[in-house]
Design a protein around this motif. Structure first.
Motif, PDB file in Angstrom:
ATOM      1  N   PHE A 188     -15.445  19.950  22.512  1.00 44.17           N
ATOM      2  CA  PHE A 188     -15.926  18.940  23.453  1.00 44.17           C
ATOM      3  C   PHE A 188     -17.308  18.477  23.024  1.00 44.17           C
ATOM      4  CE2 PHE A 188     -18.726  18.306  27.152  1.00 44.17           C
ATOM      5  CZ  PHE A 188     -18.136  17.178  27.696  1.00 44.17           C
ATOM      6  N   LYS A 189     -17.531  17.161  23.052  1.00 44.13           N
ATOM      7  CA  LYS A 189     -18.831  16.596  22.703  1.00 44.13           C
ATOM      8  C   LYS A 189     -19.193  15.527  23.731  1.00 44.13           C
ATOM      9  CE  LYS A 189     -18.321  17.244  17.702  1.00 44.13           C
ATOM     10  NZ  LYS A 189     -18.368  16.591  16.368  1.00 44.13           N
ATOM     11  N   ALA A 190     -20.383  15.602  24.254  1.00 51.74           N
ATOM     12  CA  ALA A 190     -20.837  14.600  25.226  1.00 51.74           C
ATOM     13  C   ALA A 190     -22.348  14.699  25.366  1.00 51.74           C
ATOM     14  CB  ALA A 190     -20.158  14.821  26.577  1.00 51.74           C
ATOM     15  N   GLU A 227      -9.732  13.963  22.412  1.00 54.68           N
ATOM     16  CA  GLU A 227     -10.862  14.878  22.379  1.00 54.68           C
ATOM     17  C   GLU A 227     -11.227  15.394  23.764  1.00 54.68           C
ATOM     18  OE1 GLU A 227     -14.171  13.694  20.038  1.00 54.68           O
ATOM     19  OE2 GLU A 227     -12.938  13.204  18.289  1.00 54.68           O
ATOM     20  N   GLN A 228     -10.486  14.906  24.792  1.00 55.02           N
ATOM     21  CA  GLN A 228     -10.634  15.388  26.170  1.00 55.02           C
ATOM     22  C   GLN A 228     -12.067  15.242  26.685  1.00 55.02           C
ATOM     23  OE1 GLN A 228      -9.003  19.391  26.036  1.00 55.02           O
ATOM     24  NE2 GLN A 228      -6.933  18.624  26.261  1.00 55.02           N
ATOM     25  N   CYS A 229     -12.668  14.138  26.336  1.00 53.15           N
ATOM     26  CA  CYS A 229     -14.003  13.808  26.839  1.00 53.15           C
ATOM     27  C   CYS A 229     -13.849  13.128  28.201  1.00 53.15           C
ATOM     28  CB  CYS A 229     -14.706  12.879  25.850  1.00 53.15           C
ATOM     29  SG  CYS A 229     -16.403  12.465  26.279  1.00 53.15           S
ATOM     30  N   LEU A 274     -10.928   9.124  22.802  1.00 49.94           N
ATOM     31  CA  LEU A 274     -11.894  10.131  23.241  1.00 49.94           C
ATOM     32  C   LEU A 274     -11.427  10.849  24.507  1.00 49.94           C
ATOM     33  CD1 LEU A 274     -15.253   8.261  22.570  1.00 49.94           C
ATOM     34  CD2 LEU A 274     -14.494  10.371  21.489  1.00 49.94           C
ATOM     35  N   MET A 321     -21.108   7.450  25.678  1.00 47.77           N
ATOM     36  CA  MET A 321     -21.260   7.804  24.274  1.00 47.77           C
ATOM     37  C   MET A 321     -20.992   6.594  23.377  1.00 47.77           C
ATOM     38  SD  MET A 321     -19.577  10.924  22.097  1.00 47.77           S
ATOM     39  CE  MET A 321     -17.884  10.366  22.293  1.00 47.77           C
ATOM     40  N   ARG A 370     -22.017  20.582  23.545  1.00 42.77           N
ATOM     41  CA  ARG A 370     -20.954  20.890  22.589  1.00 42.77           C
ATOM     42  C   ARG A 370     -20.154  22.067  23.111  1.00 42.77           C
ATOM     43  NH1 ARG A 370     -22.498  16.706  21.522  1.00 42.77           N
ATOM     44  NH2 ARG A 370     -23.135  15.792  19.524  1.00 42.77           N
ATOM     45  N   GLU A 430     -18.449  10.013  30.426  1.00 43.97           N
ATOM     46  CA  GLU A 430     -19.187  10.473  29.255  1.00 43.97           C
ATOM     47  C   GLU A 430     -18.762   9.702  28.008  1.00 43.97           C
ATOM     48  OE1 GLU A 430     -19.605  13.350  32.354  1.00 43.97           O
ATOM     49  OE2 GLU A 430     -17.806  12.445  31.493  1.00 43.97           O
ATOM     50  N   ALA A 431     -17.448   9.411  27.893  1.00 50.74           N
ATOM     51  CA  ALA A 431     -16.942   8.677  26.726  1.00 50.74           C
ATOM     52  C   ALA A 431     -17.486   7.254  26.702  1.00 50.74           C
ATOM     53  CB  ALA A 431     -15.413   8.658  26.750  1.00 50.74           C
ATOM     54  N   ASN A 438     -20.798  25.370  27.801  1.00 55.50           N
ATOM     55  CA  ASN A 438     -21.118  24.504  26.669  1.00 55.50           C
ATOM     56  C   ASN A 438     -22.444  24.911  26.051  1.00 55.50           C
ATOM     57  OD1 ASN A 438     -18.877  22.692  26.854  1.00 55.50           O
ATOM     58  ND2 ASN A 438     -19.842  21.723  28.625  1.00 55.50           N
TER      59      ASN A 438
END
Length: 323
Positions: free
Chosen positions: A178-180, A75-77, A71, A85, A169, A81-82, A151
């Motif tokens: 990006f998702k967080a 996915e560069q989270c 992640l 999540m 997102r 945050e990763a 975002n």
């Protein structure tokens, strides 16, 4: 580390990258030419061993083994945050003792808003969401564009209309978005599109954009509640109990008049598994039906985008014939 405890970090590291990809990115995971190895459709230079979970992204010269590594580096989270999540979406990995962690839960606050929603509009419309549905959600304070990264913010509110949850997102088109979740988000309060008039039906989705997509595909009709769970937990192991997601539990508590539940999870193995488990849990009290999207391995957002692209191609063809 500020924002997460040592226990949370240790819990997040327990999930392997291959396990995470099989559960949550199965549509992107494909077999490689090498025996026992997989790659990603979105990054063909990314290779991962199906047994050891050791992965290597050759074009970037980086590698790892855990879902947390994946992640953060692929996915560069953000690291915090990763961790959150993984702990939120995979509750089986969270340590039993929660008291100390709960005391350190960061205070929730929404990201600052941009002057307008231009990038969010372009992103969501590009994903097949209709302007009517987008306006419906924006007008009700459920969607907006944040600063400084532009975002798309999907908001979940409590019974008093106070924001308690926010999913972020990325709106940029290159690579995986990006998702967080915003720090301090309470997953009991999922993103929910209310009906225009009172309804006794709720449609349940994994992600907010799926709820907007299904509403688009239903001729923009605001005829029922559309609730996002903010992800699902669907282990492949047999005899593992899957509890009803907390967002759905809280929604049903707040809406005692609801008697019909439509399960609109992704049409992949984890989605079908979770939908069947929820149906078993709630089927004795509610009228429950499976309403998976008619696209193997995909979700309602994929279906809406597919239909939009087909219509655009048809329009281009007609234009060329008319010349």
């Amino acid at each position: 580390m500020p924002g997460v405890s040592k226990e949370q970090i240790a819990a997040a590291k327990k999930m392997t990258a291959i396990e995470f990809l099989r559960r949550y990115r199965s549509a992107d995971l494909v077999k490689s030419s090498a025996r026992g190895e997989f790659e990603l459709r979105s990054h063909d230079s990314f290779k991962i061993n199906g047994e050891s979970s050791v992965w290597h992204w050759k074009s970037r010269g980086i590698g790892g083994k855990s879902a947390l590594d994946y992640l953060v580096h692929v996915e560069q989270c953000g690291f915090v945050e990763a961790v959150r999540m993984l702990c939120d979406e995979v509750p089986g990995y969270i340590p039993v003792a929660h008291e100390e962690v709960e005391q350190k839960r960061p205070e929730f606050s929404l990201p600052p808003a941009a002057r307008n929603n231009a990038r969010v509009v372009a992103y969501l419309c590009g994903r097949g969401i209709s302007p009517v549905v987008l306006s419906y959600c924006v007008d009700r304070g459920l969607v907006y564009e944040s600063l400084p990264y532009h975002n798309c913010v999907f908001i979940g509110k409590d019974e008093n209309g106070t924001a308690r949850y926010a999913a972020l997102r990325g709106t940029y088109g290159q690579g995986r978005p990006f998702k967080a979740e915003t720090p301090g988000s309470d997953k009991r309060y999922g993103f929910c599109i209310p009906p225009l008039h009172p309804s006794t039906t709720v449609a349940v989705f994994e992600a907010a954009i799926d709820a907007m997509a299904e509403m688009t595909l239903s001729d923009n009709t605001a005829d029922k509640y559309r609730l996002s769970l903010g992800g699902i937990y669907a282990p492949k192991e047999e005899n593992v109990e899957i509890k009803t997601p907390v967002a759905l539990v809280e929604f049903l508590r707040q809406h005692p008049d609801v008697d019909t539940i439509q399960l609109c999870m992704d049409n992949d193995e984890p989605g079908r598994h979770a939908a069947l488990a929820i149906a078993r849990n709630l089927g004795g009290k509610y009228k429950v039906s499976l309403c998976l999207p008619q696209i193997e391995g995909g979700d309602y957002a994929d279906l809406a985008k597919q239909i939009k692209q087909a219509r655009c191609a048809c329009t281009r063809h007609r234009t060329e014939l008319a010349r």
